[in-house]
Design a protein around this motif. Structure first.
Motif, PDB file in Angstrom:
ATOM      1  N   ARG A   1       0.807  -1.222   0.000  1.00 31.91           N
ATOM      2  CA  ARG A   1       0.000   0.000   0.000  1.00 31.91           C
ATOM      3  C   ARG A   1       0.842   1.274   0.000  1.00 31.91           C
ATOM      4  NH1 ARG A   1      -5.164  -1.901   1.018  1.00 31.91           N
ATOM      5  NH2 ARG A   1      -5.234  -3.813   2.213  1.00 31.91           N
ATOM      6  N   LYS A   2       2.104   1.185   0.325  1.00 32.41           N
ATOM      7  CA  LYS A   2       2.962   2.371   0.399  1.00 32.41           C
ATOM      8  C   LYS A   2       3.447   2.840  -0.968  1.00 32.41           C
ATOM      9  CE  LYS A   2       4.608   1.375   5.022  1.00 32.41           C
ATOM     10  NZ  LYS A   2       5.769   1.128   5.866  1.00 32.41           N
ATOM     11  N   LEU A   3       3.255   2.051  -2.000  1.00 31.06           N
ATOM     12  CA  LEU A   3       3.743   2.423  -3.322  1.00 31.06           C
ATOM     13  C   LEU A   3       2.844   3.466  -3.967  1.00 31.06           C
ATOM     14  CD1 LEU A   3       4.685  -1.057  -4.815  1.00 31.06           C
ATOM     15  CD2 LEU A   3       6.236   0.703  -3.989  1.00 31.06           C
ATOM     16  N   SER A   4       3.472   4.400  -4.672  1.00 29.09           N
ATOM     17  CA  SER A   4       2.712   5.382  -5.448  1.00 29.09           C
ATOM     18  C   SER A   4       2.210   4.702  -6.722  1.00 29.09           C
ATOM     19  CB  SER A   4       3.617   6.552  -5.808  1.00 29.09           C
ATOM     20  OG  SER A   4       4.659   6.111  -6.658  1.00 29.09           O
ATOM     21  N   GLY A   5       1.506   5.443  -7.536  1.00 29.89           N
ATOM     22  CA  GLY A   5       0.989   4.881  -8.786  1.00 29.89           C
ATOM     23  C   GLY A   5       2.083   4.368  -9.698  1.00 29.89           C
ATOM     24  N   SER A   6       3.146   5.185  -9.892  1.00 30.71           N
ATOM     25  CA  SER A   6       4.232   4.747 -10.775  1.00 30.71           C
ATOM     26  C   SER A   6       5.042   3.623 -10.130  1.00 30.71           C
ATOM     27  CB  SER A   6       5.145   5.923 -11.132  1.00 30.71           C
ATOM     28  OG  SER A   6       5.747   6.456  -9.970  1.00 30.71           O
ATOM     29  N   GLY A   7       5.220   3.680  -8.817  1.00 34.67           N
ATOM     30  CA  GLY A   7       5.934   2.608  -8.116  1.00 34.67           C
ATOM     31  C   GLY A   7       5.166   1.308  -8.171  1.00 34.67           C
ATOM     32  N   SER A   8       3.859   1.407  -8.068  1.00 30.34           N
ATOM     33  CA  SER A   8       3.021   0.220  -8.147  1.00 30.34           C
ATOM     34  C   SER A   8       3.038  -0.382  -9.550  1.00 30.34           C
ATOM     35  CB  SER A   8       1.587   0.578  -7.741  1.00 30.34           C
ATOM     36  OG  SER A   8       0.767  -0.546  -7.765  1.00 30.34           O
ATOM     37  N   ALA A   9       3.076   0.472 -10.562  1.00 27.81           N
ATOM     38  CA  ALA A   9       3.146  -0.020 -11.949  1.00 27.81           C
ATOM     39  C   ALA A   9       4.473  -0.733 -12.193  1.00 27.81           C
ATOM     40  CB  ALA A   9       2.976   1.134 -12.924  1.00 27.81           C
ATOM     41  N   LYS A  10       5.552  -0.169 -11.653  1.00 28.01           N
ATOM     42  CA  LYS A  10       6.875  -0.789 -11.797  1.00 28.01           C
ATOM     43  C   LYS A  10       6.897  -2.144 -11.087  1.00 28.01           C
ATOM     44  CE  LYS A  10      11.710  -0.089 -10.535  1.00 28.01           C
ATOM     45  NZ  LYS A  10      12.673   0.805  -9.881  1.00 28.01           N
ATOM     46  N   ALA A  11       6.368  -2.176  -9.867  1.00 26.31           N
ATOM     47  CA  ALA A  11       6.340  -3.422  -9.104  1.00 26.31           C
ATOM     48  C   ALA A  11       5.494  -4.477  -9.807  1.00 26.31           C
ATOM     49  CB  ALA A  11       5.811  -3.163  -7.697  1.00 26.31           C
ATOM     50  N   ALA A  12       4.375  -4.064 -10.385  1.00 27.48           N
ATOM     51  CA  ALA A  12       3.514  -5.011 -11.100  1.00 27.48           C
ATOM     52  C   ALA A  12       4.239  -5.602 -12.304  1.00 27.48           C
ATOM     53  CB  ALA A  12       2.225  -4.322 -11.542  1.00 27.48           C
ATOM     54  N   ALA A  13       4.971  -4.765 -13.029  1.00 28.55           N
ATOM     55  CA  ALA A  13       5.718  -5.259 -14.195  1.00 28.55           C
ATOM     56  C   ALA A  13       6.803  -6.249 -13.765  1.00 28.55           C
ATOM     57  CB  ALA A  13       6.338  -4.094 -14.952  1.00 28.55           C
ATOM     58  N   ILE A  14       7.484  -5.944 -12.678  1.00 29.35           N
ATOM     59  CA  ILE A  14       8.530  -6.834 -12.165  1.00 29.35           C
ATOM     60  C   ILE A  14       7.906  -8.158 -11.705  1.00 29.35           C
ATOM     61  CG2 ILE A  14      10.207  -7.169 -10.299  1.00 29.35           C
ATOM     62  CD1 ILE A  14      10.680  -4.082 -10.482  1.00 29.35           C
ATOM     63  N   ALA A  15       6.824  -8.061 -10.956  1.00 27.32           N
ATOM     64  CA  ALA A  15       6.161  -9.266 -10.452  1.00 27.32           C
ATOM     65  C   ALA A  15       5.680 -10.142 -11.601  1.00 27.32           C
ATOM     66  CB  ALA A  15       4.989  -8.885  -9.552  1.00 27.32           C
ATOM     67  N   ASN A  16       5.137  -9.539 -12.634  1.00 23.10           N
ATOM     68  CA  ASN A  16       4.663 -10.319 -13.783  1.00 23.10           C
ATOM     69  C   ASN A  16       5.817 -11.014 -14.491  1.00 23.10           C
ATOM     70  OD1 ASN A  16       1.933  -9.739 -13.430  1.00 23.10           O
ATOM     71  ND2 ASN A  16       2.093  -7.838 -14.583  1.00 23.10           N
ATOM     72  N   ALA A  17       6.962 -10.343 -14.588  1.00 18.82           N
ATOM     73  CA  ALA A  17       8.125 -10.960 -15.238  1.00 18.82           C
ATOM     74  C   ALA A  17       8.652 -12.139 -14.422  1.00 18.82           C
ATOM     75  CB  ALA A  17       9.230  -9.919 -15.434  1.00 18.82           C
ATOM     76  N   VAL A  18       8.735 -11.962 -13.105  1.00 18.14           N
ATOM     77  CA  VAL A  18       9.214 -13.045 -12.236  1.00 18.14           C
ATOM     78  C   VAL A  18       8.224 -14.207 -12.260  1.00 18.14           C
ATOM     79  CG1 VAL A  18       9.773 -13.680  -9.854  1.00 18.14           C
ATOM     80  CG2 VAL A  18      10.562 -11.502 -10.776  1.00 18.14           C
ATOM     81  N   LEU A  19       6.938 -13.893 -12.219  1.00 21.11           N
ATOM     82  CA  LEU A  19       5.919 -14.944 -12.261  1.00 21.11           C
ATOM     83  C   LEU A  19       6.011 -15.737 -13.557  1.00 21.11           C
ATOM     84  CD1 LEU A  19       3.450 -16.309 -10.990  1.00 21.11           C
ATOM     85  CD2 LEU A  19       2.047 -14.568 -12.110  1.00 21.11           C
ATOM     86  N   LYS A  20       6.227 -15.059 -14.653  1.00 27.32           N
ATOM     87  CA  LYS A  20       6.320 -15.730 -15.948  1.00 27.32           C
ATOM     88  C   LYS A  20       7.511 -16.689 -15.985  1.00 27.32           C
ATOM     89  CE  LYS A  20       6.526 -14.796 -20.895  1.00 27.32           C
ATOM     90  NZ  LYS A  20       6.567 -13.764 -21.931  1.00 27.32           N
ATOM     91  N   ARG A  21       8.618 -16.277 -15.385  1.00 26.49           N
ATOM     92  CA  ARG A  21       9.819 -17.126 -15.415  1.00 26.49           C
ATOM     93  C   ARG A  21       9.798 -18.252 -14.401  1.00 26.49           C
ATOM     94  NH1 ARG A  21      15.299 -14.399 -17.274  1.00 26.49           N
ATOM     95  NH2 ARG A  21      14.442 -13.228 -18.999  1.00 26.49           N
ATOM     96  N   THR A  22       9.221 -17.996 -13.218  1.00 26.73           N
ATOM     97  CA  THR A  22       9.310 -18.983 -12.144  1.00 26.73           C
ATOM     98  C   THR A  22       8.005 -19.695 -11.836  1.00 26.73           C
ATOM     99  OG1 THR A  22       8.802 -17.415 -10.372  1.00 26.73           O
ATOM    100  CG2 THR A  22      11.116 -17.620 -11.028  1.00 26.73           C
ATOM    101  N   GLY A  23       6.871 -19.035 -12.075  1.00 26.58           N
ATOM    102  CA  GLY A  23       5.584 -19.600 -11.699  1.00 26.58           C
ATOM    103  C   GLY A  23       5.289 -19.505 -10.219  1.00 26.58           C
ATOM    104  N   ASN A  24       6.115 -18.790  -9.471  1.00 29.83           N
ATOM    105  CA  ASN A  24       5.990 -18.679  -8.023  1.00 29.83           C
ATOM    106  C   ASN A  24       5.465 -17.289  -7.668  1.00 29.83           C
ATOM    107  OD1 ASN A  24       6.476 -18.318  -5.248  1.00 29.83           O
ATOM    108  ND2 ASN A  24       8.228 -19.696  -5.293  1.00 29.83           N
ATOM    109  N   GLU A  25       4.184 -17.195  -7.254  1.00 28.68           N
ATOM    110  CA  GLU A  25       3.584 -15.899  -6.948  1.00 28.68           C
ATOM    111  C   GLU A  25       4.213 -15.236  -5.731  1.00 28.68           C
ATOM    112  OE1 GLU A  25      -0.649 -15.702  -6.755  1.00 28.68           O
ATOM    113  OE2 GLU A  25      -0.902 -16.557  -8.749  1.00 28.68           O
ATOM    114  N   GLY A  26       4.526 -16.010  -4.712  1.00 31.84           N
ATOM    115  CA  GLY A  26       5.143 -15.449  -3.509  1.00 31.84           C
ATOM    116  C   GLY A  26       6.490 -14.824  -3.815  1.00 31.84           C
TER     117      GLY A  26
END
Length: 65
Positions: free
Chosen positions: A13-38
């Motif tokens: 919840r502490k992320l701003s809009g742009s920080g949240s967008a960056k985090a979402a892009a990173i999370a999606n890339a990691v999820l795609k490579r590893t399949g591990n949501e955590g």
């Protein structure tokens, strides 16, 4: 589950809009490579805060920066 800026804010919840967008892009890339949501959420939160993930959080082995 792929994330967008709005849906990722429930994981940090502490992320701003742009920080949240960056985090979402990173999370999606990691999820795609590893399949591990955590791991995807933990890595994205660490990167969005400007921290490097802990050694055991690196999803790309020796290729991670």
């Amino acid at each position: 589950m792929p994330w967008d800026s709005k849906s990722f804010q429930k994981h940090n919840r502490k992320l701003s809009g742009s920080g949240s967008a960056k985090a979402a892009a990173i999370a999606n890339a990691v999820l795609k490579r590893t399949g591990n949501e955590g791991l995807a959420i933990a890595t994205a939160n660490a990167r969005a805060k400007g921290q490097k993930p802990k050694k055991h959080d690196k999803p790309f082995g020796s290729f991670a920066p």
